[in-house]
Design a protein around this motif. Structure first.
Motif, PDB file in Angstrom:
ATOM      1  N   UNK A 104       0.832  -1.205   0.000  1.00 25.07           N
ATOM      2  CA  UNK A 104       0.000   0.000   0.000  1.00 25.07           C
ATOM      3  C   UNK A 104       0.865   1.253   0.000  1.00 25.07           C
ATOM      4  N   UNK A 105       1.960   1.247   0.744  1.00 25.69           N
ATOM      5  CA  UNK A 105       2.881   2.388   0.734  1.00 25.69           C
ATOM      6  C   UNK A 105       3.462   2.607  -0.657  1.00 25.69           C
ATOM      7  N   UNK A 106       3.877   1.531  -1.303  1.00 20.88           N
ATOM      8  CA  UNK A 106       4.426   1.636  -2.659  1.00 20.88           C
ATOM      9  C   UNK A 106       3.365   2.105  -3.646  1.00 20.88           C
ATOM     10  N   UNK A 107       2.136   1.656  -3.467  1.00 20.63           N
ATOM     11  CA  UNK A 107       1.040   2.077  -4.343  1.00 20.63           C
ATOM     12  C   UNK A 107       0.777   3.576  -4.196  1.00 20.63           C
ATOM     13  N   UNK A 108       0.791   4.065  -2.959  1.00 23.65           N
ATOM     14  CA  UNK A 108       0.626   5.507  -2.721  1.00 23.65           C
ATOM     15  C   UNK A 108       1.734   6.275  -3.445  1.00 23.65           C
ATOM     16  N   UNK A 109       2.968   5.822  -3.306  1.00 23.94           N
ATOM     17  CA  UNK A 109       4.095   6.488  -3.959  1.00 23.94           C
ATOM     18  C   UNK A 109       3.944   6.481  -5.482  1.00 23.94           C
ATOM     19  N   UNK A 110       3.560   5.355  -6.029  1.00 22.99           N
ATOM     20  CA  UNK A 110       3.445   5.233  -7.488  1.00 22.99           C
ATOM     21  C   UNK A 110       2.281   6.078  -8.021  1.00 22.99           C
ATOM     22  N   UNK A 111       1.159   6.075  -7.317  1.00 25.29           N
ATOM     23  CA  UNK A 111       0.017   6.888  -7.754  1.00 25.29           C
ATOM     24  C   UNK A 111       0.356   8.375  -7.679  1.00 25.29           C
ATOM     25  N   UNK A 112       1.105   8.759  -6.653  1.00 28.37           N
ATOM     26  CA  UNK A 112       1.539  10.150  -6.522  1.00 28.37           C
ATOM     27  C   UNK A 112       2.449  10.527  -7.683  1.00 28.37           C
ATOM     28  N   UNK A 113       3.385   9.653  -8.000  1.00 29.44           N
ATOM     29  CA  UNK A 113       4.317   9.913  -9.099  1.00 29.44           C
ATOM     30  C   UNK A 113       3.592  10.050 -10.439  1.00 29.44           C
ATOM     31  N   UNK A 114       2.443   9.405 -10.559  1.00 24.27           N
ATOM     32  CA  UNK A 114       1.678   9.474 -11.812  1.00 24.27           C
ATOM     33  C   UNK A 114       0.722  10.671 -11.843  1.00 24.27           C
ATOM     34  N   UNK A 115       0.750  11.496 -10.802  1.00 25.53           N
ATOM     35  CA  UNK A 115      -0.031  12.730 -10.811  1.00 25.53           C
ATOM     36  C   UNK A 115      -1.416  12.646 -10.204  1.00 25.53           C
ATOM     37  N   UNK A 116      -1.780  11.507  -9.650  1.00 21.25           N
ATOM     38  CA  UNK A 116      -3.084  11.423  -8.994  1.00 21.25           C
ATOM     39  C   UNK A 116      -3.043  12.227  -7.698  1.00 21.25           C
ATOM     40  N   UNK A 117      -4.191  12.730  -7.236  1.00 21.48           N
ATOM     41  CA  UNK A 117      -4.220  13.647  -6.099  1.00 21.48           C
ATOM     42  C   UNK A 117      -4.952  13.123  -4.867  1.00 21.48           C
ATOM     43  N   UNK A 118      -5.805  12.150  -5.017  1.00 23.75           N
ATOM     44  CA  UNK A 118      -6.526  11.583  -3.872  1.00 23.75           C
ATOM     45  C   UNK A 118      -6.611  10.077  -4.058  1.00 23.75           C
ATOM     46  N   UNK A 119      -6.506   9.358  -2.947  1.00 23.48           N
ATOM     47  CA  UNK A 119      -6.694   7.906  -2.995  1.00 23.48           C
ATOM     48  C   UNK A 119      -7.783   7.547  -1.992  1.00 23.48           C
ATOM     49  N   UNK A 120      -8.712   6.738  -2.451  1.00 24.37           N
ATOM     50  CA  UNK A 120      -9.831   6.271  -1.634  1.00 24.37           C
ATOM     51  C   UNK A 120      -9.617   4.781  -1.364  1.00 24.37           C
ATOM     52  N   UNK A 121      -9.721   4.409  -0.099  1.00 25.91           N
ATOM     53  CA  UNK A 121      -9.701   3.004   0.270  1.00 25.91           C
ATOM     54  C   UNK A 121     -11.113   2.587   0.636  1.00 25.91           C
ATOM     55  N   UNK A 122     -11.543   1.459   0.137  1.00 32.72           N
ATOM     56  CA  UNK A 122     -12.874   0.938   0.440  1.00 32.72           C
ATOM     57  C   UNK A 122     -12.677  -0.416   1.103  1.00 32.72           C
TER      58      UNK A 122
END
Length: 174
Positions: free
Chosen positions: A102-120
């Protein structure tokens, strides 16, 4: 050696097996019938084509878990928000794989320019998953009560959110 890396098509059989178990025995997914490898490949290809991150945790050549960030909602105004999904092989729970993924996913999504992540989180009684998200900086933003039915019982979902990068402080780059 243990490592997190981008998922590739050759990982689909292992990903499918992990997800199959989660669907049949757990409440992390509200799917009732596990999809086959062909369907999992279709989903993988769609995420790859749309520029979303998809990662696996591998140890000695064996995939022990995977995580991806997909579109939060389909309408264009939501394009800066992603929804996280994370699944760990049943015999690999409690080893820190989820937090690392999950930490790596947050880093990768941030690097790709996404601004918010929702966990369900499927099922409000799934305290370990809620704690995992909180440990990676997510905050609980609400619970939707009795929204799914699986294993002859009603299930809640817990929504969590965290900003990525600048979050809403600045406009995203076009």
């Amino acid at each position: 050696m243990s490592r997190i890396r981008p998922a590739v098509a050759a990982d689909i059989p292992a990903i499918t097996a992990i997800y199959d178990h989660a669907v049949r025995f757990g409440t992390a997914s509200f799917e009732l019938t596990p999809p086959d490898e062909r369907e999992m490949r279709r989903r993988f290809d769609a995420l790859m084509a749309s520029g979303h991150p998809y990662l696996v945790h591998e140890d000695a050549g064996t995939v022990l878990g995977y995580a991806y960030a997909g579109p939060h909602r389909p309408r264009p105004a939501y394009r800066w928000a992603v929804e996280s999904s994370i699944y760990i092989a049943p015999d690999s729970h409690g080893q820190g794989i989820g937090k690392a993924l999950l930490s790596a996913l947050v880093d990768e999504a941030t690097a790709r320019g996404f601004r918010q992540m929702i966990g369900v989180v499927g099922d409000s009684t799934h305290a370990a998953s809620i704690r995992l998200h909180e440990a990676v900086g997510f905050k609980v933003i609400g619970t939707v009560k009795n929204v799914g039915r699986k294993f002859d019982r009603w299930l809640d979902i817990v929504l969590l959110q965290r900003a990525l990068g600048d979050g809403a402080a600045t406009p995203p780059e076009a």
